[in-house]
Design an enzyme around this catalytic site. Structure first.
Site, PDB file in Angstrom:
ATOM      1  N   LYS A 197     -57.883  20.339 -18.655  1.00  0.00           N
ATOM      2  CA  LYS A 197     -58.087  19.152 -19.486  1.00  0.00           C
ATOM      3  C   LYS A 197     -59.259  18.378 -18.895  1.00  0.00           C
ATOM      4  O   LYS A 197     -59.218  17.958 -17.744  1.00  0.00           O
ATOM      5  CB  LYS A 197     -56.828  18.288 -19.504  1.00  0.00           C
ATOM      6  N   ARG A 207     -56.932   7.406 -28.186  1.00  0.00           N
ATOM      7  CA  ARG A 207     -56.603   6.211 -27.397  1.00  0.00           C
ATOM      8  C   ARG A 207     -56.502   4.992 -28.304  1.00  0.00           C
ATOM      9  O   ARG A 207     -55.725   4.072 -28.024  1.00  0.00           O
ATOM     10  CB  ARG A 207     -57.624   6.019 -26.276  1.00  0.00           C
ATOM     11  N   LYS A 219     -60.792   8.485 -16.113  1.00  0.00           N
ATOM     12  CA  LYS A 219     -59.778   9.452 -15.698  1.00  0.00           C
ATOM     13  C   LYS A 219     -60.374  10.589 -14.866  1.00  0.00           C
ATOM     14  O   LYS A 219     -59.793  11.665 -14.755  1.00  0.00           O
ATOM     15  CB  LYS A 219     -59.035   9.969 -16.941  1.00  0.00           C
ATOM     16  N   GLU A 235     -57.294  25.976 -11.685  1.00  0.00           N
ATOM     17  CA  GLU A 235     -56.170  25.272 -12.323  1.00  0.00           C
ATOM     18  C   GLU A 235     -55.215  26.274 -12.987  1.00  0.00           C
ATOM     19  O   GLU A 235     -53.999  26.123 -12.922  1.00  0.00           O
ATOM     20  CB  GLU A 235     -56.691  24.287 -13.378  1.00  0.00           C
ATOM     21  N   LYS A 250     -58.556  21.833 -23.237  1.00  0.00           N
ATOM     22  CA  LYS A 250     -58.711  20.632 -24.044  1.00  0.00           C
ATOM     23  C   LYS A 250     -59.909  19.819 -23.561  1.00  0.00           C
ATOM     24  O   LYS A 250     -60.028  19.602 -22.361  1.00  0.00           O
ATOM     25  CB  LYS A 250     -57.438  19.795 -23.883  1.00  0.00           C
ATOM     26  N   SER A 276     -58.827  14.566 -31.094  1.00  0.00           N
ATOM     27  CA  SER A 276     -59.062  13.496 -32.066  1.00  0.00           C
ATOM     28  C   SER A 276     -60.541  13.294 -32.397  1.00  0.00           C
ATOM     29  O   SER A 276     -60.909  13.132 -33.565  1.00  0.00           O
ATOM     30  CB  SER A 276     -58.451  12.195 -31.550  1.00  0.00           C
ATOM     31  N   TYR A 315     -55.218  18.226 -35.697  1.00  0.00           N
ATOM     32  CA  TYR A 315     -54.876  17.231 -36.718  1.00  0.00           C
ATOM     33  C   TYR A 315     -55.150  17.773 -38.115  1.00  0.00           C
ATOM     34  O   TYR A 315     -54.764  17.160 -39.105  1.00  0.00           O
ATOM     35  CB  TYR A 315     -55.656  15.930 -36.454  1.00  0.00           C
TER      36      TYR A 315
HETATM   37  C1  PBG Z   1     -53.091  11.480 -22.424  1.00  0.00           C
HETATM   38  C2  PBG Z   1     -53.487  12.285 -23.605  1.00  0.00           C
HETATM   39  C3  PBG Z   1     -54.725  12.184 -24.244  1.00  0.00           C
HETATM   40  C4  PBG Z   1     -54.699  13.067 -25.314  1.00  0.00           C
HETATM   41  C5  PBG Z   1     -53.464  13.705 -25.313  1.00  0.00           C
HETATM   42  N1  PBG Z   1     -52.732  13.215 -24.229  1.00  0.00           N
HETATM   43  C6  PBG Z   1     -55.880  11.287 -23.992  1.00  0.00           C
HETATM   44  C7  PBG Z   1     -56.326  11.041 -22.620  1.00  0.00           C
HETATM   45  O1  PBG Z   1     -56.212  11.885 -21.720  1.00  0.00           O
HETATM   46  O2  PBG Z   1     -56.827   9.944 -22.406  1.00  0.00           O
HETATM   47  C8  PBG Z   1     -55.847  13.238 -26.246  1.00  0.00           C
HETATM   48  C9  PBG Z   1     -55.610  13.917 -27.526  1.00  0.00           C
HETATM   49  C10 PBG Z   1     -56.680  13.743 -28.528  1.00  0.00           C
HETATM   50  O3  PBG Z   1     -57.761  13.166 -28.277  1.00  0.00           O
HETATM   51  O4  PBG Z   1     -56.460  14.196 -29.662  1.00  0.00           O
HETATM   52  N2  PBG Z   1     -52.044  11.925 -21.669  1.00  0.00           N
END
Ligand code: PBG
Length: 325
Positions: A197, A207, A219, A235, A250, A276, A315
């Site tokens: 990720k 968010r 992050k 990982e 991701k 997203s 989505y």
């Molecule tokens: C956080 C989390 C995130 C997403 C899924 N779980 C955002 C982040 O790490 O800040 C993002 C999913 C998306 O953008 O569709 N645990």
């Protein structure tokens, strides 16, 4: 005629031949539909940066799931959008067995036992700091976070979750959660690890949906550097050895090489999260009629599959399912 022994165009000469030689395809069975859950009754609010994607109160979420099941879309990943009043430093609400999230999972599984429910394990929807881990003196503490994550996972498993989805990127969390699940008799509950990720700007609209942006900093001390791919193998090795059932990459589109890398090196199903921001870009351009949104959607999903992901969180899942009816 020019002497050409190989003429690849022969295999493209009509639709039937093209479908005969087609190497990859996407079906509804490959897709997981992320859904946002919020408090209240009979409530549905659209997420501004994600047209057609809503936060649902649990009663309407059940209806949404029912309409998806009718389309053959059977797997869902749930995210809770909580009132700020329920958020604190330790994400206490995440292990409240009577909380909105576990009680909704219970309701779904009671009404639709055939629906597969994947959860989210991370502190951010519940954290007053907006981080995925426990914050002390401006640091995200790894080992202190693991206990909180394991408790959260147990509450979700007890509620009936089928797949636990740790999205937090703390070190050692897959093994820690696996052990907690096994010790409590949940050996059949799967883990889909957010293995690679990345610290990505593509999460912006998500968010907004959860109002979960970090209150300070970013992050980058836990999510991966977009410049790295060998680190994804590290990982993946850890997650494999700690007992993950799926390895996820991701975001998806800017990381197709990473999807392929994991698929080439690991004999576990590879998942990809078409996030997203990737959805928002397509919707925004389609609204302006600058692109054909439906065709772009299908091409994007196909490219993720071709790269090596057998599971896609997207989505677009419901509209894809609708387009196949
Ligand atoms: C956080 C989390 C995130 C997403 C899924 N779980 C955002 C982040 O790490 O800040 C993002 C999913 C998306 O953008 O569709 N645990």
């Amino acid at each position: 005629m020019i002497n050409l022994p190989q003429r690849p165009r022969r295999n493209r000469k009509n639709a039937t031949i093209r479908s005969l030689v087609q190497e990859n395809s996407v079906t509804v069975n490959d897709l997981i539909f992320p859904l946002f859950l919020t408090e209240g009754k009979n409530k549905r609010s659209e997420i501004t940066s994600m047209p057609n994607i809503y936060r649902y109160s649990s009663d309407l979420l059940l209806k949404e799931i029912e309409s998806c099941l009718k389309l053959g879309l059977n797997t869902f990943c749930l995210f809770p959008s909580l009132n700020d009043k329920l958020k604190d430093k330790k994400a206490t609400e995440s292990s409240n067995k009577k909380g909105l999230y576990p009680s909704t999972i219970k309701e779904i599984k009671k009404k639709f036992p055939e629906a597969i429910i994947m959860t989210d394990v991370a502190m951010d929807p519940y954290s007053s700091d907006g981080h995925d881990g426990f914050v002390k003196n401006g640091q995200i503490l790894n080992d202190e976070t693991l206990d909180i994550l394991a408790k959260m996972a147990l509450v979700q498993a007890e509620a009936g979750a089928d797949i636990i989805g740790p999205s937090d990127m703390m070190d050692g969390r897959v093994g820690f959660i696996r052990e907690a699940l096994d010790d409590n008799g949940f050996t059949d509950v799967s883990i889909m690890s957010y293995t690679a990720k990345y610290a990505s700007a593509f999460y912006g609209p998500f968010r907004d949906a959860l109002d979960s942006a970090p209150k300070f900093g970013d992050k980058k001390t836990y999510q991966m550097d977009p410049a790295n791919s060998r680190e994804a193998l590290l990982e993946a090795d850890l997650d494999f050895n700690e007992g993950a059932d799926f390895l996820m990459v991701k975001p998806a589109l800017s990381y197709l090489d990473v999807i392929k890398l994991l698929n080439d090196n690991f004999n576990l199903p590879i998942a990809a999260y078409n996030v997203s921001g990737e959805y928002a870009m397509v919707k925004a351009a389609a609204e302006k009629k600058w692109i054909d949104g439906d065709k772009i959607r299908d091409e994007i999903l196909l490219s993720i599959k071709r790269a090596g992901a057998s599971v896609i969180l997207t989505y677009f899942a419901k509209e894809f399912a609708l387009s196949k009816k």
